[in-house]
Design a protein around this motif. Structure first.
Motif, short mmCIF file in Angstrom:
data_model
loop_
_atom_site.label_atom_id
_atom_site.label_comp_id
_atom_site.label_asym_id
_atom_site.label_seq_id
_atom_site.Cartn_x
_atom_site.Cartn_y
_atom_site.Cartn_z
N THR A 9 1.00 -1.23 0.08
CA THR A 9 0.06 -0.23 -0.08
C THR A 9 1.00 1.15 -0.25
OG1 THR A 9 -0.08 0.02 2.14
CG2 THR A 9 -2.12 -1.44 1.73
N ILE A 10 2.37 1.35 -0.15
CA ILE A 10 2.89 2.14 0.26
C ILE A 10 2.36 3.12 -1.78
CG2 ILE A 10 5.29 3.21 0.09
CD1 ILE A 10 5.74 0.77 2.23
N GLY A 11 3.07 4.17 -1.38
CA GLY A 11 3.26 5.01 -2.79
C GLY A 11 1.98 5.47 -3.12
N HIS A 156 12.99 7.27 -4.44
CA HIS A 156 12.31 8.18 -4.79
C HIS A 156 12.36 8.66 -6.50
CE1 HIS A 156 11.25 9.59 -0.57
NE2 HIS A 156 12.43 9.10 -0.32
N TYR A 157 13.87 8.34 -6.74
CA TYR A 157 13.35 8.64 -8.48
C TYR A 157 12.40 7.56 -8.94
CZ TYR A 157 15.65 8.64 -12.84
OH TYR A 157 16.43 8.25 -14.40
N GLU A 158 12.12 5.97 -8.79
CA GLU A 158 11.77 5.31 -8.59
C GLU A 158 9.92 5.72 -8.51
OE1 GLU A 158 13.05 1.52 -7.47
OE2 GLU A 158 15.05 1.55 -8.62
N SER A 159 9.87 6.04 -8.02
CA SER A 159 8.18 6.30 -6.89
C SER A 159 7.89 7.77 -6.95
CB SER A 159 8.08 5.62 -6.03
OG SER A 159 8.88 6.12 -4.69
N THR A 160 8.56 8.67 -6.02
CA THR A 160 7.59 9.56 -5.75
C THR A 160 8.30 10.38 -7.26
OG1 THR A 160 8.54 9.48 -3.64
CG2 THR A 160 8.36 11.73 -4.04
N GLY A 161 8.64 10.92 -7.85
CA GLY A 161 9.38 11.62 -8.62
C GLY A 161 8.26 11.45 -9.79
N PRO A 162 7.97 10.13 -10.21
CA PRO A 162 7.19 9.70 -11.01
C PRO A 162 5.60 10.09 -10.72
CG PRO A 162 8.81 8.09 -10.90
CD PRO A 162 9.12 8.73 -10.12
N GLU A 163 5.64 9.40 -9.51
CA GLU A 163 4.10 10.39 -9.41
C GLU A 163 3.41 11.40 -9.32
OE1 GLU A 163 3.26 8.51 -5.29
OE2 GLU A 163 3.76 7.04 -6.17
N ILE A 164 4.83 12.66 -9.36
CA ILE A 164 4.02 14.25 -9.38
C ILE A 164 4.57 13.87 -10.85
CG2 ILE A 164 4.98 16.40 -8.65
CD1 ILE A 164 6.59 14.99 -6.40
#
Length: 453
Positions: A9-11, A156-164
């Motif tokens: 459930t993370i992200g 964060h390169y793999e998840s936070t950045g793409p999400e934003i």
């Protein structure tokens, strides 16, 4: 549809427009609400990534112990993952961190060792040094080292950045992040700048931290380092995860501004967040002249307000640090409305009979007891009566034999609510040291007088 475990459930955290707190700031201001992660912070992302990388490389073996220096949020992510994956956890943290964070880690079954804040990182007592020593001593252990482990930024390169990027449909112009380990800002910023090199990445720093001066001058200045209250951002060393090439500028925010802004986010936007979110919004407001009406700004809200109930969300804590104006009466304002009278005390060697005579002649019911000039207890009419009923011969005994615990001491900034709660059957008053160092007493009568006056 269901998830196989809590880690799945993370992200995919929501992006929410801020409408009130950033009035007067040009552009559209969006908050990335990382509190919806299962551990209530952005650190869940990198905690799992660091563990998975260590498992692949063989550094973390089945049944192993994870040892880390953490301010709480990374520990929460690691502890959560450890439960699912079958590892033990030992965390070191600093005495600056909120009690709620430490209690939360222990709730997940982790062992937590609290270390002093005000020591150099190299000091054997520091939370960095203690965690490194434990890694050497505990068999089959692994230290993630979130500061220098580049899996932190990579998460964060793999998840936070793409999400934003997806959530703003590629329209983001500015990323604003409080910087601690540097993983969030560096990984997210790197991804976004690869998509659009014109995106500005702003790091929020705190007074007492080295980041801003180092970015601007290339000098690591130890004179910049001093203790500060803001949690989760700033450092007294340079973590490998801080990629200064990705960060365009740093802005420092005071402890007071960060604390008050944290509360304002809850009160004005209905978003319950931690201290670094307050610092980030404070920094953004300070930088508003650099923004244009068409800009799309994303601010990271790292963690949840529940971890700061004893701090930023506690009015007495704020008053003790001078962060909150005297909206309510305080000990200082109660004393100002009170007639100045010399406090009556009795030395602990005086007899019970002398105490009775003083109480009668002064028409008072309780007296502070001193020893070598220091207040060490109190004696009350009720104490004397109880003692003499049991043993009439105590009249000639020193009052030290029947005195009880001293009145509570309060700070000049203590609120009337706190003072009132301390005055009860056992304590008819509180003591306070005024600005000249003189001890004053505040009774229930003084509080009533101050309110009605």
């Amino acid at each position: 549809m269901w998830y196989n475990n809590i880690l799945e459930t993370i992200g995919n955290t929501p992006l929410v427009k801020l409408n009130t707190i950033t009035k007067g700031v040009p552009g559209t201001i969006l908050a990335k609400i990382e509190t919806t992660n299962p551990g209530n912070s952005i650190k869940d992302r990198m905690a799992v990534k660091m563990i998975e990388d260590a498992e692949k490389s063989g550094k973390l073996k089945p049944g192993g112990t994870i040892i880390e220096g953490t301010s709480g949020n990374t520990g929460m992510g690691l502890a959560m993952a450890a439960i699912i994956k079958g590892y033990k956890c030992i965390f070191t943290t600093t005495d600056k961190q909120s009690k709620e964070k430490v209690d939360a880690l222990r709730a997940f079954g982790a062992e937590v060792i609290v270390c002093p804040t005000n020591v150099e990182p190299e000091d054997p007592r520091s939370y960095y040094s203690v965690s490194s020593r434990l890694e050497r001593e505990v068999p089959n252990s692994w230290k993630p080292n979130q500061y220098d482990n580049l899996a932190n930024s990579q998460a964060h390169y793999e998840s936070t950045g793409p999400e934003i990027w997806e959530q703003t449909e590629g329209k983001i112009t500015h990323l604003v992040v409080g910087v601690g380990t540097g993983g969030t800002i560096s990984g997210t910023g790197k991804y976004l700048k690869e998509k659009n090199p014109n995106i500005k990445v702003w790091g929020i720093d705190t007074y007492g931290s080295v980041f801003k001066k180092y970015k601007e001058t290339g000098i690591f200045d130890k004179d910049e380092i001093y203790p500060y209250i803001t949690e989760g951002i700033g450092e007294d060393f340079l973590p490998a995860n801080v990629n200064f090439d990705v960060i365009d500028l740093f802005e420092k925010v005071t402890d007071k501004d960060a604390a008050l802004m944290t509360r304002d986010i809850a009160r004005k936007e209905g978003i319950f967040v931690g201290n670094s979110a307050g610092a980030a919004i404070g920094g953004l407001i300070q930088l508003k002249d650099k923004l244009k009406p068409e800009d799309i700004v994303v601010v990271i809200f790292h963690d949840h307000g529940s971890r700061y109930m004893g701090k930023m969300y506690n009015e007495d804590w704020l008053r003790e640090r001078g962060f909150l104006q005297d909206e309510k009466l305080t000990a200082k304002s109660i004393l100002a409305k009170k007639d100045s009278t010399e406090i009556v005390t009795l030395d602990a060697t005086k007899s019970v009979l002398e105490a009775i005579n003083t109480i009668k002649s002064m028409n008072i019911s309780q007296i502070p007891v001193t020893q070598q000039g220091m207040i060490v207890g109190k004696i009350a009419e009720s104490d004397i009566l109880t003692a003499l009923l049991e043993n009439p011969g105590l009249k000639s005994a020193p009052i030290s034999e029947i005195m009880t615990a001293t009145f509570p001491f309060v700070d000049l900034n203590t609120s009337i609510d706190k003072i009132s709660s301390l005055i009860n059957k056992e304590n008819s008053a509180v003591l306070v040291e005024d600005e000249s160092g003189k001890i004053e007493i505040i009774t229930q009568y003084d509080i009533i007088n101050a309110i009605s006056g």
